[in-house]
Design a protein around this motif. Structure first.
Motif, PDB file in Angstrom:
ATOM      1  N   ALA A 172      69.475  21.651  61.536  1.00 40.11           N
ATOM      2  CA  ALA A 172      68.711  22.668  62.265  1.00 40.11           C
ATOM      3  C   ALA A 172      69.466  23.993  62.350  1.00 40.11           C
ATOM      4  CB  ALA A 172      68.387  22.168  63.667  1.00 40.11           C
ATOM      5  N   LEU A 173      70.784  23.948  62.203  1.00 38.81           N
ATOM      6  CA  LEU A 173      71.622  25.137  62.262  1.00 38.81           C
ATOM      7  C   LEU A 173      71.889  25.725  60.872  1.00 38.81           C
ATOM      8  CD1 LEU A 173      74.244  23.670  64.747  1.00 38.81           C
ATOM      9  CD2 LEU A 173      72.487  25.385  65.288  1.00 38.81           C
ATOM     10  N   PHE A 174      71.436  25.031  59.847  1.00 37.19           N
ATOM     11  CA  PHE A 174      71.792  25.346  58.464  1.00 37.19           C
ATOM     12  C   PHE A 174      70.787  26.300  57.826  1.00 37.19           C
ATOM     13  CE2 PHE A 174      72.359  24.560  53.950  1.00 37.19           C
ATOM     14  CZ  PHE A 174      73.740  24.513  53.842  1.00 37.19           C
ATOM     15  N   ASN A 175      71.316  27.303  57.143  1.00 36.83           N
ATOM     16  CA  ASN A 175      70.505  28.308  56.470  1.00 36.83           C
ATOM     17  C   ASN A 175      70.236  27.878  55.026  1.00 36.83           C
ATOM     18  OD1 ASN A 175      69.329  30.602  55.420  1.00 36.83           O
ATOM     19  ND2 ASN A 175      71.163  31.855  55.568  1.00 36.83           N
ATOM     20  N   LYS A 176      69.043  27.361  54.777  1.00 31.31           N
ATOM     21  CA  LYS A 176      68.688  26.917  53.429  1.00 31.31           C
ATOM     22  C   LYS A 176      68.267  28.075  52.534  1.00 31.31           C
ATOM     23  CE  LYS A 176      67.647  22.231  54.717  1.00 31.31           C
ATOM     24  NZ  LYS A 176      66.639  21.179  54.843  1.00 31.31           N
ATOM     25  N   ARG A 177      68.301  29.289  53.069  1.00 32.55           N
ATOM     26  CA  ARG A 177      68.020  30.486  52.265  1.00 32.55           C
ATOM     27  C   ARG A 177      69.305  31.133  51.757  1.00 32.55           C
ATOM     28  NH1 ARG A 177      63.376  33.607  55.733  1.00 32.55           N
ATOM     29  NH2 ARG A 177      61.809  31.967  55.633  1.00 32.55           N
ATOM     30  N   ALA A 178      70.445  30.600  52.135  1.00 35.92           N
ATOM     31  CA  ALA A 178      71.729  31.171  51.716  1.00 35.92           C
ATOM     32  C   ALA A 178      71.848  31.140  50.197  1.00 35.92           C
ATOM     33  CB  ALA A 178      72.878  30.391  52.349  1.00 35.92           C
ATOM     34  N   GLN A 179      72.390  32.215  49.644  1.00 31.27           N
ATOM     35  CA  GLN A 179      72.559  32.286  48.192  1.00 31.27           C
ATOM     36  C   GLN A 179      73.447  31.158  47.678  1.00 31.27           C
ATOM     37  OE1 GLN A 179      73.903  36.209  47.155  1.00 31.27           O
ATOM     38  NE2 GLN A 179      71.973  37.166  47.715  1.00 31.27           N
ATOM     39  N   LEU A 180      74.485  30.825  48.442  1.00 33.69           N
ATOM     40  CA  LEU A 180      75.377  29.734  48.016  1.00 33.69           C
ATOM     41  C   LEU A 180      74.654  28.391  47.965  1.00 33.69           C
ATOM     42  CD1 LEU A 180      78.837  30.285  49.772  1.00 33.69           C
ATOM     43  CD2 LEU A 180      78.303  30.391  47.336  1.00 33.69           C
ATOM     44  N   LYS A 222      72.387  29.459  60.026  1.00 42.45           N
ATOM     45  CA  LYS A 222      71.126  30.172  60.219  1.00 42.45           C
ATOM     46  C   LYS A 222      71.360  31.164  61.348  1.00 42.45           C
ATOM     47  CE  LYS A 222      67.389  27.648  60.024  1.00 42.45           C
ATOM     48  NZ  LYS A 222      66.297  26.726  60.416  1.00 42.45           N
ATOM     49  N   ARG A 223      70.929  32.403  61.154  1.00 42.72           N
ATOM     50  CA  ARG A 223      71.279  33.404  62.142  1.00 42.72           C
ATOM     51  C   ARG A 223      70.119  34.346  62.425  1.00 42.72           C
ATOM     52  NH1 ARG A 223      73.554  33.983  57.239  1.00 42.72           N
ATOM     53  NH2 ARG A 223      73.073  35.923  56.195  1.00 42.72           N
ATOM     54  N   PRO A 224      70.227  34.999  63.582  1.00 40.09           N
ATOM     55  CA  PRO A 224      71.257  34.861  64.604  1.00 40.09           C
ATOM     56  C   PRO A 224      71.063  33.598  65.423  1.00 40.09           C
ATOM     57  CG  PRO A 224      69.590  36.412  65.344  1.00 40.09           C
ATOM     58  CD  PRO A 224      69.207  36.003  63.947  1.00 40.09           C
ATOM     59  N   VAL A 225      72.111  33.238  66.147  1.00 38.33           N
ATOM     60  CA  VAL A 225      72.047  32.110  67.077  1.00 38.33           C
ATOM     61  C   VAL A 225      72.428  32.644  68.455  1.00 38.33           C
ATOM     62  CG1 VAL A 225      72.964  29.855  67.721  1.00 38.33           C
ATOM     63  CG2 VAL A 225      72.692  30.427  65.307  1.00 38.33           C
ATOM     64  N   PHE A 226      71.551  32.440  69.416  1.00 40.61           N
ATOM     65  CA  PHE A 226      71.820  32.791  70.809  1.00 40.61           C
ATOM     66  C   PHE A 226      71.877  31.485  71.587  1.00 40.61           C
ATOM     67  CE2 PHE A 226      69.999  36.569  69.042  1.00 40.61           C
ATOM     68  CZ  PHE A 226      70.641  37.613  69.688  1.00 40.61           C
ATOM     69  N   VAL A 227      72.919  31.315  72.384  1.00 35.71           N
ATOM     70  CA  VAL A 227      73.086  30.066  73.114  1.00 35.71           C
ATOM     71  C   VAL A 227      73.707  30.345  74.481  1.00 35.71           C
ATOM     72  CG1 VAL A 227      75.351  29.561  72.078  1.00 35.71           C
ATOM     73  CG2 VAL A 227      73.965  27.692  72.949  1.00 35.71           C
ATOM     74  N   ASP A 228      73.236  29.611  75.474  1.00 41.39           N
ATOM     75  CA  ASP A 228      73.903  29.590  76.774  1.00 41.39           C
ATOM     76  C   ASP A 228      73.932  28.135  77.225  1.00 41.39           C
ATOM     77  OD1 ASP A 228      71.377  29.020  77.867  1.00 41.39           O
ATOM     78  OD2 ASP A 228      71.179  30.945  78.865  1.00 41.39           O
ATOM     79  N   GLN A 229      74.235  27.904  78.475  1.00 38.66           N
ATOM     80  CA  GLN A 229      74.376  26.524  78.945  1.00 38.66           C
ATOM     81  C   GLN A 229      73.061  25.733  78.858  1.00 38.66           C
ATOM     82  OE1 GLN A 229      75.067  29.253  80.726  1.00 38.66           O
ATOM     83  NE2 GLN A 229      77.230  29.216  81.236  1.00 38.66           N
ATOM     84  N   LYS A 230      71.934  26.430  78.949  1.00 38.16           N
ATOM     85  CA  LYS A 230      70.639  25.758  79.032  1.00 38.16           C
ATOM     86  C   LYS A 230      69.845  25.734  77.739  1.00 38.16           C
ATOM     87  CE  LYS A 230      70.169  27.708  83.628  1.00 38.16           C
ATOM     88  NZ  LYS A 230      69.417  28.708  84.367  1.00 38.16           N
ATOM     89  N   GLN A 231      69.986  26.771  76.921  1.00 45.04           N
ATOM     90  CA  GLN A 231      69.036  26.985  75.834  1.00 45.04           C
ATOM     91  C   GLN A 231      69.735  27.477  74.575  1.00 45.04           C
ATOM     92  OE1 GLN A 231      65.961  26.178  76.427  1.00 45.04           O
ATOM     93  NE2 GLN A 231      64.818  27.070  74.769  1.00 45.04           N
ATOM     94  N   ILE A 232      69.097  27.228  73.435  1.00 44.67           N
ATOM     95  CA  ILE A 232      69.575  27.761  72.154  1.00 44.67           C
ATOM     96  C   ILE A 232      68.380  28.312  71.382  1.00 44.67           C
ATOM     97  CG2 ILE A 232      69.374  25.549  70.935  1.00 44.67           C
ATOM     98  CD1 ILE A 232      71.979  26.363  69.410  1.00 44.67           C
ATOM     99  N   PHE A 233      68.627  29.418  70.676  1.00 41.71           N
ATOM    100  CA  PHE A 233      67.627  30.045  69.819  1.00 41.71           C
ATOM    101  C   PHE A 233      68.286  30.253  68.462  1.00 41.71           C
ATOM    102  CE2 PHE A 233      66.956  31.202  74.179  1.00 41.71           C
ATOM    103  CZ  PHE A 233      65.613  30.942  74.372  1.00 41.71           C
ATOM    104  N   VAL A 234      67.732  29.600  67.431  1.00 40.44           N
ATOM    105  CA  VAL A 234      68.355  29.600  66.107  1.00 40.44           C
ATOM    106  C   VAL A 234      67.416  30.237  65.100  1.00 40.44           C
ATOM    107  CG1 VAL A 234      69.322  28.153  64.281  1.00 40.44           C
ATOM    108  CG2 VAL A 234      69.578  27.455  66.667  1.00 40.44           C
TER     109      VAL A 234
END
Length: 117
Positions: free
Chosen positions: A52-60, A88-100
């Motif tokens: 879920a954190l991985f960018n499958k659009r990365a050129q590599l 995958k970016r950007p990633v915003f995270v705090d103690q309660k929530q994450i947005f990837v």
């Protein structure tokens, strides 16, 4: 809140410019400060998935023909730690929530979340 982004990415710049980032947000440029094992584990704790954190659009990703392989969660973890472009970016995270990622719905959810904090 922490924000993982790439300073050379126009999409990251645009998103950072269009949201009201809370004053206490720590901005982490993943090219200058590669993600650490501890940071990755913190993100994983919110998603329970390295994929879920991985960018499958990365050129590599395409260059190494990883799109033709069946990758395990450990493969995704190792790749995320190996090169900044796999996050995958950007990633915003705090103690309660994450947005990837940069999907419109994700950014809108982030804006809504910030507005009620």
């Amino acid at each position: 809140m922490k924000a993982y982004y790439l300073s050379t990415c126009s999409t990251c710049k645009r998103i950072l410019g269009e949201i009201q980032i809370p004053e206490n947000t720590t901005l982490i440029d993943i090219k200058k400060n590669p993600i650490t094992v501890n940071q990755l584990e913190e993100l994983y704790a919110h998603t329970n998935s390295y994929e879920a954190l991985f960018n499958k659009r990365a050129q590599l990703y395409r260059k190494r023909e990883l799109n033709t392989k069946k990758l395990s969660e450990n493969d995704y973890k190792d790749l995320l730690l190996e090169h900044y472009s796999f996050l995958k970016r950007p990633v915003f995270v705090d103690q309660k929530q994450i947005f990837v990622g940069n999907a419109k719905s994700t950014i809108q959810d982030l804006k809504d979340y910030i507005s009620v904090q």
